[in-house]
Design an enzyme around this catalytic site. Structure first.
Site, PDB file in Angstrom:
ATOM      1  CG  HIS A  36      10.729  40.910  24.169  1.00 31.60           C
ATOM      2  ND1 HIS A  36      11.203  39.688  23.747  1.00 31.60           N
ATOM      3  CD2 HIS A  36      11.648  41.819  23.750  1.00 31.60           C
ATOM      4  CE1 HIS A  36      12.345  39.849  23.111  1.00 31.60           C
ATOM      5  NE2 HIS A  36      12.638  41.142  23.095  1.00 31.60           N
ATOM      6  CD  GLU A  37      11.103  45.536  23.465  1.00 33.91           C
ATOM      7  OE1 GLU A  37      12.231  45.795  23.947  1.00 33.91           O
ATOM      8  OE2 GLU A  37      10.960  44.945  22.384  1.00 33.91           O
ATOM      9  CG  HIS A  59      15.397  43.904  26.219  1.00 34.80           C
ATOM     10  ND1 HIS A  59      16.456  43.023  26.154  1.00 34.80           N
ATOM     11  CD2 HIS A  59      14.631  43.658  25.114  1.00 34.80           C
ATOM     12  CE1 HIS A  59      16.335  42.284  25.053  1.00 34.80           C
ATOM     13  NE2 HIS A  59      15.234  42.634  24.414  1.00 34.80           N
ATOM     14  CG  HIS A 116      19.516  42.511  31.553  1.00 34.12           C
ATOM     15  ND1 HIS A 116      19.895  41.884  30.391  1.00 34.12           N
ATOM     16  CD2 HIS A 116      20.543  42.334  32.415  1.00 34.12           C
ATOM     17  CE1 HIS A 116      21.100  41.352  30.547  1.00 34.12           C
ATOM     18  NE2 HIS A 116      21.512  41.607  31.768  1.00 34.12           N
TER      19      HIS A 116
END
Ligand SMILES: [Zn+2]
Length: 602
Positions: A389-390, A393, A396
Site C-alpha cells: 500500500h505505502e 504511494h 506515485h
C-alpha cells in the site's frame, strides 16, 4: 512479550537515511536561516506581480521556491520526529519547522488574492507576454476557478478573522469525544475489567465471544446517547457553517463548494451513490453469509467486525515480504519493479517498531527528496499489505516527481489512495494465484470483501447521510438528534438489509463519526477503492497499453484535473462502468469465498 527496542538499538539497515535531505542538523539550521531571509524577500514582492509578464514570472517562481525550501525543512523535521517522538532534539526541530510554516504563510498570504484580483483576461495577457509562464498555465487556470467565489478584500479579511469561530463546533466535538467522554468498565475476552475507549471498542468488537461484543456495543452507545443532543448541536452547527460558506461564496450548495475545491464534478458523487444503491443486494448476501459462518441465531450490528476466518498461518519476515511484494507488483513492468527495489536497497524505509516511534504507516517525502516509508513491521500478512500500500504511494510520488516540474509535482487526495489501493489489489490477485491452502485463500478473499464493505459501502452510506443533512438544513429543517437518527437508522437498515437486527443504538452512530466534520471527504474513499479494483483488473489483463495508461496516471501529478488524470489511466469516473466492474469483482470473490467457507465448515 516482545521487547520494543530503543531507537539507538535498531540496526541501521532497517532505518531510513535522512542524510540525503540534510547531512546533519547543523545543515538543517543553516537552511532554516536561509529560508527565513527568503521569506522576507518574498514578502517584499507584494504588489509587484501585475506589472508585467516578467514580474509575474519572477514573483510566482520566488513564491513556489520558498514553499519548496520550506517543505524540505518540514519533511526532515517531521520524519526525524516521527522516528522517535520522545527525542528532545527532534521535538525542537519540529517546533522550529512549525513556526517557520506560520512565518512563511504570513509572508506569502497576499499571493493568491493578488492573482485573483486580476480579471481573467488581464491575467492571461500577462501569461502570454512571458513565454516561460506557459509551464504555469494550468496552475493559474486552477487558481482562476476560485475567482468567482472570492469576495472583496474587506469581506475576505472579516471571514479569515472569524475562521476560529467557524471551527468552534468541530473543535467542541473533538474535545467532547476525545477528552471529556468517560466510558464504563467492561469485560474483555479473558474476563478482565477494562475501561472502554473508542480504541478498545474496535478491539472488543473483533472478539470471538458474542457477549464481549454485545457488552462493549451497549456500553459505548449508552455514553454517546447521553450526549446525543449536544452532538446534534455540534453537527448541526458544522453543517450550517458549510452551508453558510457555500452561500456567501456563490456556490450552488455545500457539496458543490467542497467538491469544487478539489476540482471534482458533482456527477462523480451522484453516480457513486446511485450505483452503490443498485448493488446493496451484494452487501446483504455478504452479511447473511457472515451470520451463517458465525452460526449465530441472529446477527447484530456488533457482530459485523468479528473475524469470520481464522488468522492465516502465513508469516512473512521483512525479507520474505520484500520478495513477495516484488513478485506481486511485477505486472507493473520492469521499471516499476526496479524502482521498488531501489526503495528497498536505498534505506528509504524505516522498518521496525522502536520506543517512541509514531504508530501506523505512511509514505512521505517531498519533491526534492526520495519517497520515504514509515512502517511498524510485524511478521504478518497485514504488514505485507501495508508495505505494498505505502509502496503504491511512494511510486506515485516517484513517477510524479521525476516527470513533472515542481508546480505539478504533487497529487490531489482524490487520486492519491487509488495508487496505494491498486497495489493492494495486485497483491490480493497474486496471493489468490499462488496460495492453494483453502484457509489462506479464504482469509485473502475475506480481506478484500471486508475492505470493500468498510470502504465502498460504509463510506457511501456516510456520504448519503452527509449530503442529506446538508440539503435538509439548507432547506430550513432543524437538525435535531431525533431527525438525524430517524434518517440514519433507516439508511443503515437499507444498507445492511433484513439479515441484521437493526439495534436501536445504531441510529445514533452519527454521534461518533468524526468524518461528518470533514466537509464531503468520505466519498473519495469509496470512489478510490472502486477505481483501484477496476484499474488492477486492467493491469492484470496483460494488455501493455492498459498498464502504460496506469503508469501515465502515476506520472501526471497535478498537471491536469483529477478526473482527466484518471481518464488517462483508463477510468471515467463520471460514468458507472468503473463501479460496476468493481461490484462484479466483489460478487465473484464473494461467490468463491462462500464456497470455501462452507467447505471449510464441513
Ligand atoms: Zn494510503
Amino acid at each position: 512479550m516482545k521487547q520494543i527496542p530503543k531507537r539507538a538499538a535498531v540496526p541501521t539497515a532497517l532505518t531510513w537515511d535522512l542524510t540525503t535531505i540534510y547531512p546533519d542538523d547543523a545543515a538543517f539550521q543553516t537552511a532554516l536561516t536561509t529560508v527565513k531571509t527568503q521569506a522576507d524577500q518574498v514578502a517584499q514582492l507584494k504588489g509587484h506581480l501585475a506589472k508585467s509578464g516578467a514580474d509575474l514570472y519572477q514573483v510566482t517562481t520566488a513564491y513556489l521556491d520558498l514553499n519548496r525550501q520550506l517543505e524540505r525543512l518540514y519533511v526532515y523535521a517531521s520524519l526525524k520526529n516521527d522516528q522517535d517522538t520522545g527525542n528532545a532534539d527532534a521535538q525542537a526541530l519540529m517546533g522550529q519547522a512549525e513556526s517557520l510554516v506560520a512565518t512563511v504563510s504570513a509572508a506569502v498570504s497576499w499571493f493568491e488574492p493578488e492573482v485573483l484580483a486580476l480579471d481573467a483576461d488581464a491575467l492571461q495577457q500577462l501569461i502570454d507576454a512571458e513565454p516561460k509562464l506557459a509551464a504555469y498555465q494550468h496552475l493559474f487556470d486552477v487558481l482562476g476557478k476560485r475567482r468567482a467565489h472570492t469576495l472583496s478584500a474587506t469581506e475576505e479579511k472579516l471571514l479569515a478573522g472569524a475562521s476560529d469561530i467557524f471551527a468552534a463546533s468541530s473543535k467542541t466535538y473533538s474535545v467532547l469525544s476525545d477528552a471529556d467522554l468517560k466510558f464504563p468498565v467492561v469485560q474483555d475476552e479473558q474476563g478482565n475489567d477494562v475501561r472502554l475507549s473508542e480504541g478498545l471498542y474496535g478491539v472488543l468488537l473483533e472478539s470471538t465471544t458474542p457477549a464481549v461484543r454485545e457488552q462493549a456495543f451497549k456500553a459505548l452507545y449508552s455514553v454517546y446517547q447521553q450526549f446525543r443532543h449536544t452532538f446534534a448541536s455540534t453537527l448541526a452547527s458544522e453543517v450550517k457553517t458549510h452551508n453558510f460558506n457555500a452561500q456567501i461564496r456563490h456556490y450552488d450548495s455545500a457539496r458543490d463548494a467542497a467538491m469544487s475545491a478539489n476540482n471534482v464534478p458533482a456527477v462523480v458523487y451522484d453516480t457513486l451513490v446511485r450505483t452503490v444503491n443498485d448493488h446493496l443486494d451484494s452487501l446483504h448476501q455478504y452479511v447473511n453469509l457472515r451470520k451463517e459462518i458465525l452460526g449465530l441465531p441472529e446477527l447484530h450490528m456488533y457482530d459485523l467486525y468479528t473475524p469470520i476466518t481464522g488468522e492465516p498461518s502465513l508469516r512473512y519476515t521483512y525479507e520474505d515480504a520484500q520478495q513477495e511484494a516484488l513478485k506481486a507488483l511485477n505486472v507493473l513492468g520492469p521499471d516499476y519493479v526496479a524502482n521498488v527495489q531501489k526503495m528497498f536497497d536505498g534505506r528509504a524505509i524505516d522498518v521496525v517498531e522502536n520506543q517512541g516511534k509514531r504508530t501506523g504507516a505512511y509514505s512521505g517525502g517531498m519533491y526534492d527528496t526520495k519517497p520515504y516509508i514509515l512502517l511498524n513491521w510485524q511478521d504478518s500478512l497485514e504488514s505485507l499489505f501495508t508495505l505494498v500500500h505505502e509502496m503504491g504511494h511512494s511510486m506515485h510520488s516517484h513517477y510524479t516527481r521525476t516527470n513533472q516540474p515542481y508546480q505539478y509535482g504533487d497529487y490531489s487526495i482524490f487520486v492519491a489512495e487509488i495508487a496505494s489501493t491498486t497495489n493492494e489489489n495486485l497483491l490480493t490477485d497474486y496471493l489468490l494465484k499462488t496460495q492453494t491452502d483453502p484457509k489462506v485463500r479464504a482469509y485473502v478473499l475475506n480481506h478484500y470483501l471486508d475492505g470493500f464493505k468498510g470502504t465502498v459501502y460504509r463510506q457511501t452510506q456516510f456520504a448519503e447521510f452527509e449530503d442529506y443533512i446538508h440539503q435538509q438544513a439548507a432547506g430550513g429543517q432543524t437538525l435535531t438528534a431525533d431527525f438525524m437518527s430517524k434518517f440514519y437508522g433507516d439508511l443503515n437498515h437499507r444498507y445492511y438489509g433484513d439479515g441484521v437486527i437493526s439495534d436501536p443504538q445504531i441510529a445514533d452512530e452519527w454521534t461518533r463519526i468524526p468524518h461528518f466534520y470533514y466537509n464531503y471527504y468520505v466519498y473519495q474513499y469509496a470512489t478510490g477503492f472502486a477505481a483501484a479494483t477496476t484499474l488492477s483488473q486492467r493491469i492484470l489483463s496483460g494488455d501493455p497499453a492498459k498498464r502504460d495508461a496506469y503508469l501515465t496516471y502515476l506520472k501526471s501529478g497535478s498537471s491536469a484535473l483529477p478526473l482527466d488524470v484518471m481518464k488517462r489511466a483508463g477510468v471515467d469516473m463520471t460514468q458507472p462502468d468503473y463501479l460496476q466492474t468493481a461490484f462484479k469483482t466483489f460478487d465473484d470473490r464473494l461467490a468463491e469465498f462462500s464456497q470455501l467457507a462452507r467447505d471449510l465448515k464441513k
